[in-house]
Design an enzyme around this catalytic site. Structure first.
Site, short mmCIF file in Angstrom:
data_model
loop_
_atom_site.label_atom_id
_atom_site.label_comp_id
_atom_site.label_asym_id
_atom_site.label_seq_id
_atom_site.Cartn_x
_atom_site.Cartn_y
_atom_site.Cartn_z
CE1 TYR A 1 -3.70 -2.50 4.93
CE2 TYR A 1 -3.57 0.01 4.22
CZ TYR A 1 -3.55 -1.60 3.69
OH TYR A 1 -3.88 -1.79 2.65
CB THR B 1 -0.88 0.00 1.17
OG1 THR B 1 -1.52 1.26 1.54
CG2 THR B 1 -0.26 -0.37 2.65
#
Ligand code: UDP
Length: 327
Positions: free
Chosen positions: A141, A117
């Site tokens: 995350y 990501t």
């Protein structure tokens, strides 16, 4: 036909990847525990339900299918949740991935495509976010995904696991045939939430923060169509199968849209008003995340076909009106 293990194949991106893999002549084998995925979304190959933390289960799946590669999508992926519950991100994402990577190495499989990501870059205003940019995640995350990238680098060196790492920007849209689509319960992503508000399925969209240092005060993101994104994965798989070695690619288009611009696009495509109110910032959000690289286009030959905002919203709206999962 060659089998590819697709972890998270019952989820949003994984299910689209299975469709693309099948179209490209592979057999996608879905590995998913259905914690966030949907059995209904597994339509393009066999399903082996189980948990990535269960090494014996993984060993059996590798033994049964002898896959040529792994595509690893399964993960918790909510920025806001990751700030409240970091433990589940480290256990599920990092320990689950480590177990999977160890099982991959033990099975003698050497090709691994990993879903990472742009959240690994953190909040770096005025910096071009290309693949060589320093990674300084500001949420749990992003930190969990960066850790998995490090694990892959180490297993690349020790066990010869060749890996393509894709750092996604914001994935949006849906299969234009509406065979699969974006369906999270609860839903937290911007475009489906706006469509729910337009459709009366929720009262209003709350804009998370209007005081960012951006032209209209709301966060800017780089949106890429899920079908384009998974096409890049098939190209990444073929890159590995040709022996081209480990490589990192951003997947974004280089165009940024603010939250307000996305809301306006949803209103324009659906030709309906968007009930909206303004709220505080969400913890862990960077002001601006826009891909600064064309590496995937140049090296993989990736050519996004559907990643205009209008097409992404149109496909998401088509799915919103025609598709859902029950189990
Ligand atoms: N966002 C928002 N309201 C919502 C959900 C999201 O304003 O109800 C904003 C969010 O703060 C971010 C952008 O929309 O700036 C995209 O968020 P999303 O959760 O879709 O993806 P993320 O960027 O977290 O991967």
């Amino acid at each position: 036909m060659a089998h590819v293990l697709v972890t998270g194949g019952a989820g949003y991106i994984g299910s689209h990847a299975c469709k693309a893999l099948k179209a490209a002549g592979y057999v996608p084998v879905t590995v998913d525990n259905l914690v966030t995925g949907w059995a209904d979304a597994v339509k393009f190959g066999p399903f082996e339900q189980g948990n990535l933390l269960d090494r014996a289960y993984l060993d059996q799946v590798f033994e049964k299918y002898q896959p040529v590669a792994v595509m690893h999508f399964a993960a918790f992926s909510l920025v806001g949740e990751s700030m409240q519950l970091p433990g589940i991100y480290w256990r599920n994402n990092v320990m689950g991935s480590l177990t999977l990577i160890e099982a991959t190495a033990a099975a003698g499989c050497r090709n691994f495509v990993f879903s990472s990501t742009c959240a690994t870059y953190g909040d770096q205003d005025n910096v071009v976010l290309d693949e060589d940019c320093v990674q300084k995640p500001i949420n749990s995350y992003g930190a969990s995904k960066r850790a998995i990238e490090d694990i892959l680098a180490n297993f690349g060196a020790s066990d010869g696991i060749n890996h393509v790492i894709f750092r996604y920007f914001n994935v949006a849209g849906a299969d234009p045939d509406a065979e699969v689509g974006e369906f999270h319960r609860p839903e937290t992503h911007l475009i489906p939430l706006v469509l729910d508000a337009i459709d009366g399925k929720r009262d209003a969209l709350t804009v998370f923060g209007t005081d960012y240092a951006t032209p209209d005060g709301t966060c800017i993101r780089d949106y890429v169509h899920v079908c384009d994104l998974v096409d890049a994965h098939v190209l990444g798989l073929e890159w590995l199968l040709k022996g081209k070695g480990s490589r990192v690619f951003n997947l974004g288009t280089g165009s940024g849209f603010s939250v307000r611009e996305v809301v306006d696009a949803c209103g324009a495509v659906t030709n309906r008003p968007v009930p909206m109110n303004e709220g505080p910032r969400r913890a862990g959000d960077a002001a601006k995340l826009v891909s600064g690289s064309v590496r995937a286009m140049r090296e993989l030959g990736w050519t996004p076909q559907r990643s205009t905002m209008e097409t992404m919203v149109r496909d998401a709206w088509h799915w919103h009106q025609n598709g859902h999962y029950e189990k």
